[in-house]
Write a protein that holds these residues in place. Structure first.
Motif, PDB file in Angstrom:
ATOM      1  N   GLU A  66       0.833  -1.206   0.000  1.00  0.00           N
ATOM      2  CA  GLU A  66       0.000   0.000   0.000  1.00  0.00           C
ATOM      3  C   GLU A  66       0.872   1.262   0.000  1.00  0.00           C
ATOM      4  O   GLU A  66       0.600   2.212  -0.726  1.00  0.00           O
ATOM      5  CB  GLU A  66      -0.947   0.001   1.196  1.00  0.00           C
ATOM      6  N   LYS A  67       1.924   1.266   0.807  1.00  0.00           N
ATOM      7  CA  LYS A  67       2.819   2.427   0.838  1.00  0.00           C
ATOM      8  C   LYS A  67       3.489   2.622  -0.523  1.00  0.00           C
ATOM      9  O   LYS A  67       3.617   3.743  -1.008  1.00  0.00           O
ATOM     10  CB  LYS A  67       3.863   2.270   1.939  1.00  0.00           C
ATOM     11  N   THR A  68       3.880   1.526  -1.151  1.00  0.00           N
ATOM     12  CA  THR A  68       4.498   1.596  -2.480  1.00  0.00           C
ATOM     13  C   THR A  68       3.508   2.129  -3.501  1.00  0.00           C
ATOM     14  O   THR A  68       3.835   2.996  -4.313  1.00  0.00           O
ATOM     15  CB  THR A  68       5.028   0.215  -2.901  1.00  0.00           C
ATOM     16  N   ARG A  69       2.285   1.625  -3.467  1.00  0.00           N
ATOM     17  CA  ARG A  69       1.252   2.076  -4.401  1.00  0.00           C
ATOM     18  C   ARG A  69       1.013   3.576  -4.255  1.00  0.00           C
ATOM     19  O   ARG A  69       0.937   4.309  -5.242  1.00  0.00           O
ATOM     20  CB  ARG A  69      -0.051   1.309  -4.191  1.00  0.00           C
ATOM     21  N   LEU A  70       0.920   4.053  -3.022  1.00  0.00           N
ATOM     22  CA  LEU A  70       0.699   5.481  -2.790  1.00  0.00           C
ATOM     23  C   LEU A  70       1.861   6.329  -3.299  1.00  0.00           C
ATOM     24  O   LEU A  70       1.654   7.388  -3.875  1.00  0.00           O
ATOM     25  CB  LEU A  70       0.456   5.744  -1.298  1.00  0.00           C
ATOM     26  N   ARG A  71       3.075   5.854  -3.111  1.00  0.00           N
ATOM     27  CA  ARG A  71       4.242   6.593  -3.602  1.00  0.00           C
ATOM     28  C   ARG A  71       4.276   6.618  -5.125  1.00  0.00           C
ATOM     29  O   ARG A  71       4.629   7.627  -5.729  1.00  0.00           O
ATOM     30  CB  ARG A  71       5.527   5.984  -3.056  1.00  0.00           C
ATOM     31  N   ILE A  72       3.909   5.499  -5.741  1.00  0.00           N
ATOM     32  CA  ILE A  72       3.863   5.449  -7.209  1.00  0.00           C
ATOM     33  C   ILE A  72       2.833   6.434  -7.729  1.00  0.00           C
ATOM     34  O   ILE A  72       3.101   7.192  -8.666  1.00  0.00           O
ATOM     35  CB  ILE A  72       3.561   4.013  -7.701  1.00  0.00           C
ATOM     36  N   GLU A  74       1.722   9.116  -6.299  1.00  0.00           N
ATOM     37  CA  GLU A  74       2.232  10.472  -6.059  1.00  0.00           C
ATOM     38  C   GLU A  74       3.279  10.848  -7.101  1.00  0.00           C
ATOM     39  O   GLU A  74       3.273  11.952  -7.646  1.00  0.00           O
ATOM     40  CB  GLU A  74       2.830  10.546  -4.648  1.00  0.00           C
ATOM     41  N   TRP A  75       4.183   9.912  -7.406  1.00  0.00           N
ATOM     42  CA  TRP A  75       5.231  10.171  -8.386  1.00  0.00           C
ATOM     43  C   TRP A  75       4.622  10.396  -9.767  1.00  0.00           C
ATOM     44  O   TRP A  75       5.017  11.318 -10.480  1.00  0.00           O
ATOM     45  CB  TRP A  75       6.218   8.996  -8.407  1.00  0.00           C
ATOM     46  N   LEU A  76       3.672   9.550 -10.159  1.00  0.00           N
ATOM     47  CA  LEU A  76       3.030   9.699 -11.467  1.00  0.00           C
ATOM     48  C   LEU A  76       2.322  11.048 -11.582  1.00  0.00           C
ATOM     49  O   LEU A  76       2.439  11.737 -12.598  1.00  0.00           O
ATOM     50  CB  LEU A  76       2.041   8.555 -11.705  1.00  0.00           C
ATOM     51  N   LYS A  77       1.592  11.430 -10.539  1.00  0.00           N
ATOM     52  CA  LYS A  77       0.898  12.730 -10.543  1.00  0.00           C
ATOM     53  C   LYS A  77       1.893  13.880 -10.639  1.00  0.00           C
ATOM     54  O   LYS A  77       1.642  14.859 -11.344  1.00  0.00           O
ATOM     55  CB  LYS A  77       0.044  12.880  -9.289  1.00  0.00           C
ATOM     56  N   SER A  78       3.015  13.768  -9.956  1.00  0.00           N
ATOM     57  CA  SER A  78       4.005  14.845  -9.965  1.00  0.00           C
ATOM     58  C   SER A  78       4.629  15.029 -11.347  1.00  0.00           C
ATOM     59  O   SER A  78       5.171  16.094 -11.644  1.00  0.00           O
ATOM     60  CB  SER A  78       5.100  14.592  -8.927  1.00  0.00           C
ATOM     61  N   HIS A  79       4.546  14.006 -12.185  1.00  0.00           N
ATOM     62  CA  HIS A  79       5.061  14.088 -13.544  1.00  0.00           C
ATOM     63  C   HIS A  79       3.929  14.209 -14.571  1.00  0.00           C
ATOM     64  O   HIS A  79       4.150  14.036 -15.767  1.00  0.00           O
ATOM     65  CB  HIS A  79       5.933  12.868 -13.859  1.00  0.00           C
ATOM     66  N   ALA A  80       2.731  14.498 -14.075  1.00  0.00           N
ATOM     67  CA  ALA A  80       1.553  14.682 -14.935  1.00  0.00           C
ATOM     68  C   ALA A  80       1.327  13.489 -15.865  1.00  0.00           C
ATOM     69  O   ALA A  80       0.990  13.641 -17.035  1.00  0.00           O
ATOM     70  CB  ALA A  80       1.662  15.975 -15.730  1.00  0.00           C
ATOM     71  N   LEU A  81       1.543  12.291 -15.313  1.00  0.00           N
ATOM     72  CA  LEU A  81       1.326  11.071 -16.092  1.00  0.00           C
ATOM     73  C   LEU A  81       0.010  10.426 -15.688  1.00  0.00           C
ATOM     74  O   LEU A  81      -0.305  10.336 -14.502  1.00  0.00           O
ATOM     75  CB  LEU A  81       2.474  10.089 -15.857  1.00  0.00           C
ATOM     76  N   GLN A  82      -0.722   9.974 -16.684  1.00  0.00           N
ATOM     77  CA  GLN A  82      -1.979   9.295 -16.408  1.00  0.00           C
ATOM     78  C   GLN A  82      -1.676   7.835 -16.086  1.00  0.00           C
ATOM     79  O   GLN A  82      -0.744   7.247 -16.628  1.00  0.00           O
ATOM     80  CB  GLN A  82      -2.918   9.397 -17.594  1.00  0.00           C
ATOM     81  N   TYR A  83      -2.484   7.274 -15.237  1.00  0.00           N
ATOM     82  CA  TYR A  83      -2.269   5.888 -14.830  1.00  0.00           C
ATOM     83  C   TYR A  83      -3.595   5.246 -14.502  1.00  0.00           C
ATOM     84  O   TYR A  83      -4.603   5.910 -14.273  1.00  0.00           O
ATOM     85  CB  TYR A  83      -1.324   5.813 -13.625  1.00  0.00           C
ATOM     86  N   ARG A  84      -3.565   3.937 -14.458  1.00  0.00           N
ATOM     87  CA  ARG A  84      -4.738   3.161 -14.057  1.00  0.00           C
ATOM     88  C   ARG A  84      -4.241   1.918 -13.332  1.00  0.00           C
ATOM     89  O   ARG A  84      -3.420   1.183 -13.848  1.00  0.00           O
ATOM     90  CB  ARG A  84      -5.537   2.756 -15.306  1.00  0.00           C
ATOM     91  N   PHE A  85      -4.739   1.683 -12.133  1.00  0.00           N
ATOM     92  CA  PHE A  85      -4.356   0.489 -11.368  1.00  0.00           C
ATOM     93  C   PHE A  85      -5.498  -0.493 -11.388  1.00  0.00           C
ATOM     94  O   PHE A  85      -6.620  -0.189 -11.406  1.00  0.00           O
ATOM     95  CB  PHE A  85      -4.019   0.835  -9.910  1.00  0.00           C
TER      96      PHE A  85
END
Length: 85
Positions: A66-72, A74-85
């Motif tokens: 869960e901590k890893t998922r949250l950091r990922i 956060e990192w994706l948002k900080s680089h304005a990258l779209q993602y889907r889990f």
């Protein structure tokens, strides 16, 4: 174009492990887990110590995931990258 995805830094990993360690209610297990902080391989030392305690091991792995998922995220948002889990 590629962006380097950074690995988790050791100080952050230690903070995560200490947070989990402090949540362990079994005093004996917590004392044994404290020895894992002396290991050069902290995460694997935690897993080895928790192996005879399947419920705590599951809780540990879920917490770290869960901590890893949250950091990922956060990192994706900080680089304005779209993602889907």
């Amino acid at each position: 174009r590629f962006i380097y995805v950074p690995k988790q830094e050791k100080p952050q990993m230690i903070l995560d492990l200490k947070e989990f360690w402090s949540s362990v209610s079994d005093d004996k297990l917590r004392n044994v887990l404290s020895m894992a902080f002396e290991s050069p391989h902290l995460s694997s030392a935690f897993k080895k110590i928790l192996a005879p305690h399947p419920e705590e091991l599951e809780r540990f792995e879920s917490s770290m995931k869960e901590k890893t998922r949250l950091r990922i995220e956060e990192w994706l948002k900080s680089h304005a990258l779209q993602y889907r889990f």
